[in-house]
Design a protein around this motif. Structure first.
Motif, PDB file in Angstrom:
ATOM      1  N   LEU A   1       3.387  10.355  -7.074  1.00 39.92           N
ATOM      2  CA  LEU A   1       4.421  10.862  -7.982  1.00 39.92           C
ATOM      3  C   LEU A   1       3.862  11.018  -9.396  1.00 39.92           C
ATOM      4  O   LEU A   1       4.059  12.060 -10.030  1.00 39.92           O
ATOM      5  N   VAL A   2       3.153  10.019  -9.868  1.00 38.32           N
ATOM      6  CA  VAL A   2       2.584  10.087 -11.221  1.00 38.32           C
ATOM      7  C   VAL A   2       1.587  11.241 -11.324  1.00 38.32           C
ATOM      8  O   VAL A   2       1.610  12.008 -12.285  1.00 38.32           O
ATOM      9  N   LYS A   3       0.737  11.403 -10.313  1.00 36.62           N
ATOM     10  CA  LYS A   3      -0.267  12.474 -10.347  1.00 36.62           C
ATOM     11  C   LYS A   3       0.375  13.855 -10.306  1.00 36.62           C
ATOM     12  O   LYS A   3      -0.064  14.769 -11.012  1.00 36.62           O
ATOM     13  N   VAL A   4       1.417  14.021  -9.503  1.00 40.87           N
ATOM     14  CA  VAL A   4       2.103  15.318  -9.446  1.00 40.87           C
ATOM     15  C   VAL A   4       2.743  15.638 -10.789  1.00 40.87           C
ATOM     16  O   VAL A   4       2.668  16.774 -11.268  1.00 40.87           O
ATOM     17  N   LEU A   5       3.357  14.649 -11.401  1.00 40.82           N
ATOM     18  CA  LEU A   5       3.967  14.876 -12.718  1.00 40.82           C
ATOM     19  C   LEU A   5       2.908  15.230 -13.768  1.00 40.82           C
ATOM     20  O   LEU A   5       3.117  16.127 -14.584  1.00 40.82           O
ATOM     21  N   VAL A   6       1.780  14.545 -13.731  1.00 44.73           N
ATOM     22  CA  VAL A   6       0.698  14.848 -14.680  1.00 44.73           C
ATOM     23  C   VAL A   6       0.157  16.254 -14.435  1.00 44.73           C
ATOM     24  O   VAL A   6      -0.032  17.024 -15.381  1.00 44.73           O
ATOM     25  N   LEU A   7      -0.083  16.609 -13.164  1.00 44.04           N
ATOM     26  CA  LEU A   7      -0.597  17.939 -12.854  1.00 44.04           C
ATOM     27  C   LEU A   7       0.376  19.028 -13.278  1.00 44.04           C
ATOM     28  O   LEU A   7      -0.026  20.031 -13.873  1.00 44.04           O
ATOM     29  N   ALA A   8       1.659  18.839 -12.997  1.00 41.53           N
ATOM     30  CA  ALA A   8       2.665  19.831 -13.394  1.00 41.53           C
ATOM     31  C   ALA A   8       2.705  19.981 -14.912  1.00 41.53           C
ATOM     32  O   ALA A   8       2.799  21.103 -15.423  1.00 41.53           O
ATOM     33  N   THR A   9       2.602  18.877 -15.615  1.00 43.78           N
ATOM     34  CA  THR A   9       2.611  18.927 -17.078  1.00 43.78           C
ATOM     35  C   THR A   9       1.384  19.673 -17.604  1.00 43.78           C
ATOM     36  O   THR A   9       1.501  20.505 -18.510  1.00 43.78           O
ATOM     37  N   VAL A  10       0.227  19.382 -17.031  1.00 41.19           N
ATOM     38  CA  VAL A  10      -1.003  20.052 -17.475  1.00 41.19           C
ATOM     39  C   VAL A  10      -0.932  21.547 -17.176  1.00 41.19           C
ATOM     40  O   VAL A  10      -1.271  22.378 -18.027  1.00 41.19           O
TER      41      VAL A  10
ATOM     42  N   THR B   1       0.806  -1.215   0.000  1.00 40.21           N
ATOM     43  CA  THR B   1       0.000   0.000   0.000  1.00 40.21           C
ATOM     44  C   THR B   1       0.841   1.267   0.000  1.00 40.21           C
ATOM     45  O   THR B   1       0.513   2.215  -0.709  1.00 40.21           O
ATOM     46  N   LEU B   2       1.904   1.317   0.786  1.00 40.32           N
ATOM     47  CA  LEU B   2       2.737   2.532   0.810  1.00 40.32           C
ATOM     48  C   LEU B   2       3.424   2.772  -0.534  1.00 40.32           C
ATOM     49  O   LEU B   2       3.354   3.889  -1.058  1.00 40.32           O
ATOM     50  N   PRO B   3       4.077   1.766  -1.121  1.00 40.30           N
ATOM     51  CA  PRO B   3       4.654   2.018  -2.453  1.00 40.30           C
ATOM     52  C   PRO B   3       3.599   2.416  -3.493  1.00 40.30           C
ATOM     53  O   PRO B   3       3.855   3.267  -4.342  1.00 40.30           O
ATOM     54  N   ALA B   4       2.412   1.831  -3.399  1.00 40.95           N
ATOM     55  CA  ALA B   4       1.344   2.198  -4.341  1.00 40.95           C
ATOM     56  C   ALA B   4       0.921   3.642  -4.130  1.00 40.95           C
ATOM     57  O   ALA B   4       0.718   4.381  -5.095  1.00 40.95           O
TER      58      ALA B   4
END
Length: 143
Positions: free
Chosen positions: A85-94, A76-79
């Protein structure tokens, strides 16, 4: 029965998603028109987009963590960290892709995301504080 067998039998409770979505929808129904009247319709659109982003991000996190928890508590913690991390990268890109004078006000969008994240954090805290959560699985009732 091992703890791995037990964790597969116990469904992860995602009912906070329903509560968080309802609270977000209610506040967005007030905030978007208010932002439209006070700042313009690009602000209203930014409030709608920001609320949708935050709601989808918390929903994705909840589903990913529940999915990982079905296979073992240690996942659960790694997930959670990986999905964050993926969501932050997507948000920053958008946010970087939005033009400064585009269809949505970036500043309003950013503040909406911050306010929404705080709102959802409060919803999750209240959900945890008001639930019976066991450190160990309680014994089955006598038959």
């Amino acid at each position: 029965m091992t703890s791995a067998d037990t964790s597969r039998e116990i469904p992860w409770d995602l009912s906070f998603l329903r509560v968080g979505t309802a609270v977000t929808a209610a506040l967005t129904a007030v905030a978007a028109p208010l932002a439209g009247v006070l700042g313009g319709w690009d602000d209203a659109l930014a409030v709608l987009v920001g609320a949708a982003v935050v709601t989808s991000f918390f929903a994705v996190s909840g589903v990913v963590i529940a999915w990982a928890g079905r296979y073992g508590e240690a996942f659960t913690l790694p997930a959670a960290l990986g999905s964050f991390l993926v969501k932050v990268l997507v948000l920053a890109t958008v946010l970087q892709a939005l033009p400064a004078d585009g269809w949505a006000d970036r500043r309003t969008l950013a503040w909406t995301v911050i306010a929404g994240a705080l709102l959802w954090s409060g919803v999750q805290q209240r959900w945890v504080w008001t639930r019976r959560l066991y450190y160990v699985q309680p014994p089955a009732p006598p038959t």
